[in-house]
Design an enzyme around this catalytic site. Structure first.
Site, PDB file in Angstrom:
ATOM      1  CG  ASP A 126     -48.794  -1.844   1.239  1.00 20.70           C
ATOM      2  OD1 ASP A 126     -48.101  -1.754   2.211  1.00 20.70           O
ATOM      3  OD2 ASP A 126     -48.548  -1.342   0.005  1.00 20.70           O
ATOM      4  CE  LYS A 173     -50.294   0.772  -2.351  1.00 21.40           C
ATOM      5  NZ  LYS A 173     -50.193  -0.774  -2.102  1.00 21.40           N
ATOM      6  CE  LYS A 193     -46.474   1.029  -2.724  1.00 18.40           C
ATOM      7  NZ  LYS A 193     -46.454  -0.095  -1.973  1.00 18.40           N
TER       8      LYS A 193
END
Lengths: 484, 288, 307
Positions: C144, C207, C243
């Site tokens: 991430d 995300k 996400k």
């Protein structure tokens, strides 16, 4: 963008409870503050269009009943309403607003049962807007001289009001609130397929303690409306409905001094430019035509898409149509409810057939429709030409006619090429283009980068054959006043 | 030789296509002029011309319209003596004619001044509950037919025509039957005052003959009739239903100063309400 | 600004990313929240939420012990309720990847690691690459990363693009989630543009947030990103996952996120390859709701182990 079958996640039924609502087996006419049977004793049945079950038996007013109602209104006008200090008048109207708010859930459920519209809309749109409309106009009652500089506004007298079946309670509010605020008394006739919320409103009016006869609500079909229009002691006719009936009314009162305002049909252009925020425009297209099953006079029923984004827009619209839930109006997840009546369903079906026959390409949602009741899948036509009936006539159902354009001038010409002029939509990210387009649309309401928004402070009404007069806002007051 | 007064259509002085003429007589019964007896085809041509002129006139800046109407007032003043003569020819006393001409000048100045003000009086910004900017403005209604009343040679005609023009509409005007000469005189003033061709179209003829065609014409958006009978009013209302043209029946005493007001402009306006979203950043609403 | 690379494929001009109307997108997101998700669809939805969850601990005070606890929770979300899916991943700092990897053993649960000078991203590319490499080498299945918001806001789109592309290369087999930190991007237009940049540069997921900045995930910002994903899929055929992270603490809200996915992208995205929740307190709320559905009684947090 196909929906795959690897996971399916469907919504379980989520019905709004109808246990708490009180629909009487029979309703009389609301005349002079009381519910009374019709002189003839005739009644008609209001049914739930989602399951064809009878909801209530409602009195049918004949000309004698109309006469009683007009007399009651005249008497109330002379004896009470005209003489009452405006600030006192306001208090009654405020009280009506408050009681509607308190009974909002009941109104919403009955509206959905009687008319077929999704509970999400009656709960979030119709009922709150109706209450707000009374709130807004209540406050005007003692401020009228500020609205019209250098004039002395005075009421007209008795107003006869005829409303349609697409927003039964909301249209009653649009009619009654400004009439009362300006000092007129009222005889209102709701549509024959959706009388129940107006009769519930009569109960609210009793509860609010309005002097008897200030508001009278009589139920019935076209003949009742005609008797009201032709009654000699009416000063004002306010009508919302089809252009054909609007013209009949104007002809009917031509020999009299009755004032009229008409809110009639529409065939609104909704214009999507290539520089628009496309995803929001798609949502606006959907909301523009499928809100309230397309039973909306200002529905964005003619879609114009700039050729350069046509494929993208249509693909997205079709995809979004698939996510619309069609079914039980009382289910909180329903997006599209039942068509209001058998007659209206036939009309919509007629246009679906006609469009195909004219050579347009029909696309419909793949959704399943309930077996009982009146239903229509969300539909759109591609390959539509401006001369097709589906591009010219008001269908008043969930049917979109899609056309393309290349240039600004072309789309302005196409959009205005209609006898109607109620509303229009423009979608572009460019401010200068919005002001150009919105000023050149020959329509009373222009939604730029939005669609089908309503508010009590916002005047609503048409150009050309969409009628005349405004409802809502400061400008809505003058329909019920003499300005000398 | 008698003068023949022409029609004024699309910025040109033309004879009636019908070839028909009315003879105008004075009080003594002497024929004083030939006047075109306009036909429905002349009327049709006038409506077409007014329709063509509409985008240009309604698209002009309000200030510019104001300048042009003020120019009309200047021309009226300049040619006032000639206008007085025309009126005297039609039977007015010199005093009455002078008074009428002065009122006409004043009325023109009055409405010239309204051009860039009425929309400020009649517009509104509406505080809707959702995050949208919402405003209502008057817009020109379109092509307006004006049928002048019979009481005055010019004042009634102007009092009904000027609010139409000030509001950005174009007009088809039917002159008073008894006073055609001053109306034709007006069209010369219009023509010489930078009013674009087609904005004002002036017909002389018989009202009862032309009224049904005005009421029924699908290209006319509004109809103003000054001073008509109950029966005529009823049939006009009925005929106007065909395209829902807006009908205004008036019967003011136009010499009364109270008879002039901007609500006359508002009659031939349509109200347009426009919505647009307003961004709301960090929970701060807009100031509207 | 670095000179345009000649080795990379031609980039779209991200200045022309589609515009977003704020009021319109928020209306649409609000409408999703009127969806009433009950009974069997609620149970099914809640299980999906669990299966898409990245259980997360990203604290300065994280220790191997804390990370092991989290992994245990991931493996045994609530043994009293048999038949529950496992969560999708455990998300930790690079220094904790090895601990998590060991704790999760042979399970299907992925180890995700934040990287690239998380959360601010204010460091040199070399450091970010090394940070990423460290996490990957320690066994991270998912990375991430954070984008350079400062560069994004000053219009250096190529820089942002190149940085993501470079990190992607270092990721190897690890799936790359690109954190936009939408709470710092000011407008939906910028969120949309950053989404487009990330996807074109090779993101497997986009995300919303680090969880360190408010606002974190919201429904409208997620909708903007879902629409970007849909348009990217339409143009390239490649499915990118989504996400939202931070701020989703109730089951009801989580279900509305799923409904947003269903109505925007379709059911293809309704699994852990298409959608994830980055959350720490959501899991127990989901469990309490599931227990309530099974038992009929409202639950208390005292009966659900904290992670």
């Amino acid at each position: 963008m196909a929906i795959s079958s690897k996971t399916t996640w469907d919504l379980a039924p989520a019905p709004e409870s109808s246990d708490h609502v009180d629909i009487k087996k029979t309703y009389g006419l609301f005349i002079n503050g009381k519910f009374v049977p019709s002189v003839s004793g005739k009644t008609f049945t209001s049914i739930n269009p989602a399951n064809e079950q009878a909801l209530s038996s409602v009195a049918e007013a004949g000309s004698e009943d109309v006469d009683k109602a007009v007399k009651a209104a005249r008497n109330a006008y002379n004896k009470h309403w005209r003489k009452m200090p405006a600030a006192e008048r306001a208090k009654y109207i405020f009280r009506i607003a408050r009681v509607i708010q308190e009974r909002a859930r009941e109104f919403a459920v009955i509206e959905s049962m009687d008319g077929g519209k999704p509970i999400r809309e009656s709960r979030d749109v119709d009922v709150p807007l109706a209450a707000n409309h009374f709130f807004y106009y209540a406050g005007w009652a003692d401020k009228l001289s500020y609205a019209f500089p250098n004039r002395n506004p005075s009421p007209l007298g008795v107003a006869g009001q005829i409303i349609p079946w697409n927003f039964p309670l909301l249209m009653a509010a649009w009619k009654i609130a400004p009439a009362l605020a300006t000092g007129n008394t009222v005889v209102l006739k709701p549509a024959e397929t959706t009388p129940l919320t107006a009769l519930k409103l009569a109960e609210v009016i009793q509860e609010a303690g309005l002097p008897e006869g200030v508001v009278n609500i009589i139920t019935g079909a076209g003949a009742t409306g005609a008797a009201l229009v032709n009654h000699p002691d009416i000063n004002k006719i306010a009508f919302t409905g089809s252009t054909d009936v609007g013209k009949l009314i104007q002809r009917a009162v031509s020999g009299s001094d009755k004032k009229i305002t008409l809110e009639l049909g529409g065939k609104a252009a909704n214009i999507i430019f290539e520089d628009a925020a496309i995803d929001q425009a798609v949502e606006g297209i959907i909301n523009g035509i499928y809100f309230n099953q397309g039973h909306v006079c200002c529905a964005g029923s003619r879609l114009f898409v700039q050729e350069s984004v046509y494929d993208e827009v249509l693909e997205k619209v079709k995809y979004r149509i698939e996510s619309l839930i069609v079914g039980d109006p009382l289910d909180k997840n329903t997006d599209i409810g039942a068509i209001n009546s058998k007659e209206q369903l036939q009309r919509v079906k007629h246009y679906l057939e006609l469009g195909t026959k004219e050579g347009a390409l029909l696309h419909q949602s793949s959704c399943k429709l309930p077996k009982k009741g009146y239903w229509c899948k969300p539909s759109l036509f591609e390959n539509v030409s401006p001369s097709h009936a589906i591009a010219r006539e008001e269908i008043f159902g969930p049917v979109l006619a899609v056309q393309t354009f290349r240039t600004v001038q072309e789309v302005i010409t196409k959009a205005n090429n209609t006898p109607y002029g109620l509303s229009a939509g423009v979608w572009t990210d460019k401010g200068a283009k919005i002001f150009n387009l919105s000023s050149r649309m020959r329509a009373g309401v222009v939604w730029a980068n939005t669609f089908n928004q309503f508010d009590p402070v916002s005047p609503f009404g048409g150009y050309k054959e969409s009628g005349y007069g405004r409802e809502g806002g400061l400008h809505g007051l003058s329909s019920y006043l003499n300005l000398k | 030789m008698l003068k023949t007064y022409k029609l004024y259509i699309g910025g040109a002085f033309v004879r009636t296509e019908s070839g028909r003429y009315l003879k105008l007589k004075n009080a003594k019964g002497d024929v004083i002029a030939n006047v075109c007896h306009a036909s429905r085809k002349d009327l049709r041509n006038a409506v077409t011309a007014a329709g063509k002129a509409l985008p240009g006139w309604s698209g002009k800046s309000a200030f510019n319209r104001s300048q042009i109407l003020y120019r009309m007032a200047e021309m009226l003043e300049q040619r006032g003596p000639l206008l007085v003569d025309e009126m005297v020819l039609m039977g007015l006393t010199k005093t009455a004619a002078r008074r009428e001409v002065n009122l006409c000048i004043d009325r023109t100045v009055y409405f010239a001044g309204w051009c860039d003000k009425y929309s400020q009086i009649f517009s509104s910004v509406n505080p809707v509950a959702s995050p949208h900017f919402n405003f209502t403005v008057p817009e020109p209604m379109g092509v307006i037919a004006v049928v002048a009343g019979k009481d005055t040679p010019l004042l009634g005609l102007l009092s009904n025509l000027l609010p139409v023009l000030a509001g950005g509409n174009t007009a088809v005007v039917l002159a008073p039957e008894a006073y055609p000469l001053s109306s034709v005189f007006l069209s010369e003033i219009v023509n010489d005052s930078d009013v674009p061709g087609g904005v004002v179209n002036l017909l002389t003829g018989l009202h009862q003959e032309l009224l049904p065609h005005l009421a029924g014409h699908m290209g006319i958006h509004g109809l103003i009739v000054d001073d008509c009978s109950q029966e005529t009013a009823a049939s006009l209302r009925e005929q106007c239903a065909e395209n829902l043209k807006r009908l205004f029946l008036r019967d003011s005493d136009w010499t009364d100063p109270e008879s002039q007001h901007p609500y006359l402009i508002l009659d031939t306006q349509e109200l347009k309400t426009t919505w647009h979203p307003i961004e709301v950043i960090s929970g701060m609403g807009s100031g509207y | 600004m670095p000179a345009p690379s000649t080795t990379k494929p031609a980039r779209p001009d991200f200045r022309f990313s589609p515009r977003v109307d704020q009021v319109g997108i928020e209306e649409r997101a609000k409408r999703i929240q009127t969806r009433s998700i009950k009974n069997e669809s609620k149970a099914q939805g809640l299980k999906m939420v669990l299966s898409m969850m990245d259980l997360t601990t990203l604290e300065g005070q994280d220790t191997p012990g804390k990370v092991r606890q989290l992994c245990h929770k991931a493996l045994h979300v609530h043994d009293e309720l048999p038949g529950l899916p496992t969560v999708a991943a455990v998300c930790v700092y690079p220094s904790m990847v090895a601990v998590a990897r060991a704790a999760l053993g042979e399970s299907e649960i992925n180890v995700a690691s934040v990287a690239t000078a998380f959360p601010s991203g204010q460091s040199a590319l070399e450091i970010k690459l090394a940070d990423t490499k460290m996490a990957v080498d320690a066994g991270a299945d998912e990375i991430d990363m954070v984008i350079s918001r400062g560069k994004m806001l000053s219009g250096e789109y190529d820089y942002v693009f190149d940085e993501i592309a470079a990190i992607k290369e270092v990721c190897g087999k690890a799936r790359l989630k690109v954190i936009l930190e939408t709470g710092e991007l000011d407008t939906y237009d910028t969120v949309r543009r950053a989404s487009d940049i990330a996807m074109h540069a090779g993101a497997d997921f986009i995300k919303t947030s680090t969880g360190k900045i408010q606002p974190a995930a919201t429904l409208p910002v997620t909708l903007v990103m879902l629409q970007a994903i849909r348009d990217f899929h339409r143009a390239t055929g490649r499915m990118v996952g989504m996400k939202p992270a931070g701020g989703i603490s109730t089951s009801k809200l989580a279900l509305h996120y799923l409904m947003l996915v269903k109505e925007t992208l379709g059911e293809d995205w309704l699994d852990k390859h298409g959608f994830r929740f980055g959350a720490s307190s959501l899991a127990n709320d989901v469990l309490m709701q599931l227990m309530k559905q099974q038992t009929g009684f409202y639950q208390s947090a005292d009966y659900f182990s904290i992670s």
